[in-house]
Scaffold this active site. Structure first.
Site, PDB file in Angstrom:
ATOM      1  N   LYS A   1       5.501  12.289  -3.681  1.00  0.00           N
ATOM      2  CA  LYS A   1       6.006  11.143  -3.806  1.00  0.00           C
ATOM      3  C   LYS A   1       5.303   9.932  -5.181  1.00  0.00           C
ATOM      4  CE  LYS A   1       4.099   7.619  -0.472  1.00  0.00           C
ATOM      5  NZ  LYS A   1       3.298   7.060   0.625  1.00  0.00           N
TER       6      LYS A   1
ATOM      7  N   GLU B   1      -0.965  19.919  -9.587  1.00  0.00           N
ATOM      8  CA  GLU B   1      -0.314  21.341  -8.975  1.00  0.00           C
ATOM      9  C   GLU B   1       1.291  20.922  -9.599  1.00  0.00           C
ATOM     10  OE1 GLU B   1      -2.775  19.418  -7.478  1.00  0.00           O
ATOM     11  OE2 GLU B   1      -3.723  20.024  -5.969  1.00  0.00           O
TER      12      GLU B   1
ATOM     13  N   GLY C   1       2.416  10.448   3.106  1.00  0.00           N
ATOM     14  CA  GLY C   1       3.346  11.960   2.281  1.00  0.00           C
ATOM     15  C   GLY C   1       2.740  12.700   3.888  1.00  0.00           C
ATOM     16  N   ARG C   2       2.399  12.747   4.285  1.00  0.00           N
ATOM     17  CA  ARG C   2       2.449  13.741   5.533  1.00  0.00           C
ATOM     18  C   ARG C   2       2.980  13.660   6.607  1.00  0.00           C
ATOM     19  NH1 ARG C   2      -2.167  11.049   4.911  1.00  0.00           N
ATOM     20  NH2 ARG C   2      -2.988  10.103   6.328  1.00  0.00           N
TER      21      ARG C   2
ATOM     22  N   GLU D   1      -5.541  15.465   8.382  1.00  0.00           N
ATOM     23  CA  GLU D   1      -5.557  14.059   7.260  1.00  0.00           C
ATOM     24  C   GLU D   1      -5.793  12.725   7.543  1.00  0.00           C
ATOM     25  OE1 GLU D   1      -2.381  14.151   3.698  1.00  0.00           O
ATOM     26  OE2 GLU D   1      -4.334  14.865   2.760  1.00  0.00           O
TER      27      GLU D   1
ATOM     28  N   HIS E   1      -3.545  39.176  19.958  1.00  0.00           N
ATOM     29  CA  HIS E   1      -4.598  40.298  19.428  1.00  0.00           C
ATOM     30  C   HIS E   1      -5.561  40.553  18.480  1.00  0.00           C
ATOM     31  CE1 HIS E   1      -2.019  43.095  21.826  1.00  0.00           C
ATOM     32  NE2 HIS E   1      -1.239  42.167  21.891  1.00  0.00           N
TER      33      HIS E   1
ATOM     34  N   LYS F   1     -10.749  16.133  -6.391  1.00  0.00           N
ATOM     35  CA  LYS F   1      -9.822  15.759  -7.593  1.00  0.00           C
ATOM     36  C   LYS F   1     -10.488  15.320  -9.033  1.00  0.00           C
ATOM     37  CE  LYS F   1      -5.800  14.335  -5.093  1.00  0.00           C
ATOM     38  NZ  LYS F   1      -4.872  13.632  -5.120  1.00  0.00           N
TER      39      LYS F   1
HETATM   40  O1  F6P Z   1      -4.121  15.130  -2.151  1.00  0.00           O
HETATM   41  C1  F6P Z   1      -3.476  15.178  -0.897  1.00  0.00           C
HETATM   42  C2  F6P Z   1      -1.676  13.865  -0.729  1.00  0.00           C
HETATM   43  O2  F6P Z   1      -1.800  12.677  -1.705  1.00  0.00           O
HETATM   44  C3  F6P Z   1      -1.398  14.373   0.457  1.00  0.00           C
HETATM   45  O3  F6P Z   1      -1.346  13.038   1.195  1.00  0.00           O
HETATM   46  C4  F6P Z   1       0.143  14.753  -0.276  1.00  0.00           C
HETATM   47  O4  F6P Z   1       1.052  14.863   0.920  1.00  0.00           O
HETATM   48  C5  F6P Z   1       0.056  15.588  -1.086  1.00  0.00           C
HETATM   49  O5  F6P Z   1      -1.498  15.148  -1.402  1.00  0.00           O
HETATM   50  C6  F6P Z   1       1.027  15.253  -1.884  1.00  0.00           C
HETATM   51  O6  F6P Z   1       1.401  13.863  -2.829  1.00  0.00           O
HETATM   52  P1  F6P Z   1       2.650  14.104  -3.712  1.00  0.00           P
HETATM   53  O7  F6P Z   1       3.601  14.128  -2.915  1.00  0.00           O
HETATM   54  O8  F6P Z   1       2.786  12.535  -3.983  1.00  0.00           O
HETATM   55  O9  F6P Z   1       2.637  14.905  -4.651  1.00  0.00           O
END
Ligand code: F6P
Length: 537
Positions: free
Chosen positions: A203, A209, A264-265, A350, A381, A501
């Site tokens: 987003k 990452e 995002g979620r 979240e 199990h 972060k």
């Molecule tokens: O670190 C949490 C977060 O902001 C989530 O809310 C989001 O889904 C995820 O990181 C990834 O964010 P982006 O889509 O901006 O890479």
């Protein structure tokens, strides 16, 4: 919540019925199993095995009303900026609104934009699926790798697994999220760069990452195809941030956008679902959106007493705030839904893992439960021992389908028998007298006794289809929303992820520093950093 009259009424009511036994509640009302159930948008929710009476539900619905649930639902659907801390609208419901709908944000009807993006995605997905989209060397796509994390990974990864039955088998799909290089290395190990398409999903397009993985993936591709220009045919982006996409080197012609009013979620049905659409095709993707929309309509219009997401949320509140449950186990009896609990973890924890109210005061009550789960029958199990005989109360959601997508002889009836059996065993247990009557020696009686009275929901659908998946996700989205309204938290920000972060950025520089850095953390963190830097083992 705790200042509401309905809350006080519920506390008094809890004093009277908190210790009620499911065994007795069922004995008193022979039709409880049918009466404490509701149905909508392809889902059947049986909540009769929850420790509630009709009066409990009436009071919980009153609490929801007093907390302004009706008004807040309308505010969300109208596109008001209900994400107060970030000053944003919360309009994932617009992502699945039909073409003829009208939802205005800042004077602009967003529905045509949503459908224009869906149409672009559909053209692209169809081109990838039918081979019209060619790689740099002229070959069709055989592998799609989604690079994203959090909501930009969990939704697409869960949906791909869930809808795999409907997915093309001509293309393989992989999901890389972790900054641990192992994730990417293992994902591309056996891929042919000439036939691989990377979908960089972020987003913000600033998530470290995802951008690290995207840079490494680009180097892998360019290194093998020996041409920078290859990026244009092998990388597409999904983002709200065109400037950063361009900076990364992806042509915005190959970018699929969405909007700041999609969290995002809450984004798996936006362009973030591009990999899902390539997998199952545009038509099935639209069917999934139809399922989401059907649940949206139900949530907006049904009275709380028959409203599936609202009922689910009210039961979560009852279990968490009155019965003292700390967690919720989600147990899909369907292997295709194996990533569903992980997806719901972000959605719920979240969103509602908050300790202050929307106004910034400390909440005076528990908020989000710890959500977890595994598919059945596997969980039986491993951790079900604790569910049945442990000291903790763990409410469960059992999910199941009447028709199997892989009807191998014997399997499905066995699977469903186990699902039904677990709910029954949790609710009714096995008393000491019953155990003794089986001839069990006195020393073993306590070990073989099941206390029962452990609440669960059972959610059934006819078959796992794209529409049913949409409906199921929307069901949980709106339950999470309702819980947030009752707890008076902002379910749409996530400041809790920031501190880690920031510290990681600082520590990263210290790990990479040429000369020994002057560390000013606590003594534990300092020692760990030194040990890592100097490989002291
Ligand atoms: O670190 C949490 C977060 O902001 C989530 O809310 C989001 O889904 C995820 O990181 C990834 O964010 P982006 O889509 O901006 O890479």
């Amino acid at each position: 919540m705790t200042v509401r009259p309905a809350y006080h009424a519920l506390s008094a009511h809890h004093g009277k019925v908190g210790g009620a036994l499911l065994r007795d509640l069922f004995a008193e009302d022979p039709r409880r199993g049918e009466r404490f159930a509701a149905e909508a948008a392809g889902l059947y929710l049986d909540y009769s095995k929850q420790r509630v009476t009709g009066e409990t539900l009436r009071l919980l619905a009153a609490l929801a009303r007093e907390c302004g649930l009706n008004e807040r639902i309308e505010a969300m659907f109208r596109g008001e900026r209900i994400n107060l801390t970030e000053g944003r609208a919360v309009l994932h419901v617009a992502l699945r609104a039909p073409r003829e709908a009208r939802i205005v944000v800042d004077g602009r009807d967003v529905v045509p934009d949503v459908h224009a993006t869906l149409d672009r995605m559909a053209r692209f997905a169809a081109a990838v699926r039918d081979g019209a989209w060619r790689g740099h060397t002229g070959k069709p796509v055989r592998a799609v790798v989604n690079l994203g994390i959090g909501g930009s990974d969990l939704g697409p990864a869960m949906a791909y697994d869930a809808l795999r039955h409907y997915a093309t088998r001509d293309i393989g799909f992989r999901f890389v999220s972790n900054v641990d290089g192992t994730d990417l290395a293992e994902a591309v190990r056996d891929l042919d760069p000439e036939t691989t398409l990377f979908v960089v999903s972020s987003k913000t397009f600033t998530t470290v990452e995802t951008l690290t993985n995207a840079r490494t993936a680009r180097a892998w591709l360019v290194g093998r195809l020996r041409d920078d220009a290859a990026v244009g045919r092998h990388f597409v982006a999904v983002s709200t941030n065109a400037a950063e996409v361009e900076k990364f080197g992806i042509d915005t012609e190959n970018m699929f956008g969405f909007w700041d009013w999609v969290g995002g979620r809450y984004s798996m049905d936006s362009a973030i679902g591009l990999s899902t659409m390539i997998a199952i095709g545009p038509e099935a993707f639209r069917a999934m959106l139809g399922g989401f929309h059907a649940m949206d309509e139900h949530f907006r219009s049904a009275p709380f007493e028959r409203n599936l997401p609202a009922l689910h949320a009210l039961l979560c509140v009852w279990n968490a705030n009155f019965l003292g449950a700390h967690s919720l186990a989600v147990l899909p009896y369907d292997q295709y839904l194996r990533r569903f609990p992980a997806y719901l973890q972000q959605l719920s924890m979240e969103s509602n893992g908050k300790r202050v109210t929307r106004g910034g005061a400390e909440v005076g009550h528990e908020t989000a439960q710890i959500l977890w789960g595994e598919p059945g029958t596997n969980g039986q199990h491993s951790f079900f021992q604790l569910l049945h005989q442990g000291t903790r109360l763990v409410p469960c959601d059992f999910l199941g389908f009447c028709t199997s997508l892989n009807p191998l002889p014997e399997h499905h009836d066995l699977l469903m028998a186990n699902l039904f059996a677990q709910g029954e065993a949790l609710a009714f247990g096995k008393g000491e007298a019953e155990v003794r009557a089986e001839g069990v020696g006195e020393a073993l009686v306590p070990h073989k006794t099941f206390p029962g009275n452990r609440p669960s929901n059972t959610i059934l659908a006819e078959k796992l289809t794209p529409a049913v998946l949409g409906s199921l996700v929307a069901f949980y989205e709106h339950s999470v929303f309702t819980q947030g309204v009752i707890w008076d938290v902002n379910s749409f920000d996530q400041y809790g992820v920031e501190l880690g972060k920031v510290l990681a950025t600082r520590i990263h520089a210290e790990l990479r520093a040429e000369s020994e850095p002057r560390l000013a953390h606590d003594s534990s963190t300092n020692a760990l950093i030194r040990r890592y830097r100097n490989r002291i083992f």
